[in-house]
Design an enzyme around this catalytic site. Structure first.
Site, PDB file in Angstrom:
ATOM      1  N   GLU A  71       0.785  -1.148  -0.062  1.00 42.19           N
ATOM      2  CA  GLU A  71       0.043  -0.031   0.075  1.00 42.19           C
ATOM      3  C   GLU A  71       1.158   1.267   0.086  1.00 42.19           C
ATOM      4  O   GLU A  71       0.614   2.241  -0.534  1.00 42.19           O
ATOM      5  CB  GLU A  71      -0.901  -0.007   1.248  1.00 42.19           C
ATOM      6  CG  GLU A  71      -1.990  -1.051   1.276  1.00 42.19           C
ATOM      7  CD  GLU A  71      -2.957  -0.748   0.119  1.00 42.19           C
ATOM      8  OE1 GLU A  71      -2.669  -0.925  -0.994  1.00 42.19           O
ATOM      9  OE2 GLU A  71      -4.054  -0.742   0.359  1.00 42.19           O
ATOM     10  N   THR A  97      -5.363   7.673  -5.799  1.00 43.98           N
ATOM     11  CA  THR A  97      -5.193   7.696  -4.383  1.00 43.98           C
ATOM     12  C   THR A  97      -4.530   8.852  -3.918  1.00 43.98           C
ATOM     13  O   THR A  97      -4.929   9.830  -2.996  1.00 43.98           O
ATOM     14  CB  THR A  97      -4.948   6.227  -3.844  1.00 43.98           C
ATOM     15  OG1 THR A  97      -5.688   5.375  -4.128  1.00 43.98           O
ATOM     16  CG2 THR A  97      -5.112   6.494  -2.177  1.00 43.98           C
TER      17      THR A  97
END
Length: 310
Positions: free
Chosen positions: A130, A183
């Site tokens: 991530e 993101t």
């Protein structure tokens, strides 16, 4: 089963869940990536096949590779792994595409090594994937992928993850309008300070949502799916967000919000038929403005990653 190779399903996830920015997530059942993980004598981690999305195959540029290397570095295993990834989740769709690959890689490797690592340790390794994807090692997608159901990241330092009950009749509807919201970009526009008033509203809702999930109180779940902090800003990046939300609630959804950093929008409903009705109104709205979209209607996945038998 060939003990040196496993095939698995790693689920898509909805993170934030309105009021729980960076701390709440839930695993879906009907959509996810498939992966094959293979033990090999050669050291390191190699991505040998990647089907479905145009993503880097180099280990250090691929989230599954980076998460896998984190696990390998912590283990005393002398060999390595090959990973095949069959991407069914579109990258940048807001339903945990990078998390599915990261979590799937470490879960599969752990299985093949005889499970030396705990779920919590696997979350830490997957968070490195991530970090590569978004610049932040957040756990709100990888935790539900690994634990299943809803999860609360109570603390990041030290990492403390609490599995949360999922009511039987709770269904999720997610629409992914085909526009790209990265993101990393959608994090940049967020404010880093909030007012005390907004904080009070938000933690009231987080507490209410967790209580509603444990009490199987669908109305309380619905009332708690409010976000006064992130949604008002991020929704500006998603065309027709307010209309889709209003029409979903009108169609019977308990609540509706942005999935992850967007552009996907999720709604929770009690029962499959309402969830399908909500899918219909979401779809119609985007068809009207000629935006291509994918819709997923799913039960909550209470087990997380699953072995697939060939």
């Amino acid at each position: 089963m060939h003990t040196n190779e496993i095939r698995l399903f790693s689920p898509a996830t909805i993170a934030n869940i309105s009021c729980g920015f960076d701390v709440l997530g839930v695993a879906l059942d009907s959509v996810g990536d498939e992966m094959v993980i293979r033990k090999v004598s050669e050291q390191g981690v190699r991505i040998t096949k990647l089907v479905g999305q145009d993503l880097p195959m180099e280990t250090d540029k691929n989230v599954a590779g980076v998460a896998g290397l984190a696990l390998l570095a912590a283990s005393d295993y002398q060999g390595g792994f090959e990973i095949e990834i069959y991407k069914k989740i579109k990258a940048g769709s807001g339903i945990g595409s990078s998390a599915a690959s990261s979590a799937g890689a470490v879960w599969g490797m752990n299985e093949l090594l005889g499970k030396p690592f705990s779920q919590l340790e696997l979350v830490k390794f997957a968070m490195e994937g991530e970090r590569l994807a978004s610049g932040v090692a957040h756990a709100d997608n990888v935790a539900p992928a690994l634990f299943g159901g809803f999860t609360l990241v109570r603390s990041y330092d030290p990492l403390d993850i609490i599995p949360i009950n999922s009511p039987n009749e709770l269904w999720a509807t997610v629409i992914h309008p085909q526009i790209e919201v990265k993101t990393s970009d959608s994090r940049k526009i967020l404010k880093t300070k909030i007012s005390l008033e907004d904080g009070i509203k938000q933690w009231g809702n987080v507490g209410g949502l967790i209580a509603g999930l444990f009490m199987n109180d669908y109305a309380l779940i619905g009332r708690s799916l409010e976000d006064h902090i992130v949604e008002p800003i991020r929704s500006m990046l998603i065309p027709e967000f307010d209309t889709v939300k209003a029409e979903s609630l009108n169609a019977g959804a308990l609540g509706c919000g942005i999935s992850g950093s967007g552009p996907s929008i999720f709604a929770f409903s009690k029962g499959e038929s309402t969830a399908r009705k909500v899918a219909q109104v979401m779809k119609e709205r985007y068809e009207e403005i000629a935006v291509d979209n994918d819709v997923h209607v799913s039960k909550i996945n209470s087990t997380g990653i699953k072995l697939l038998h060939n």
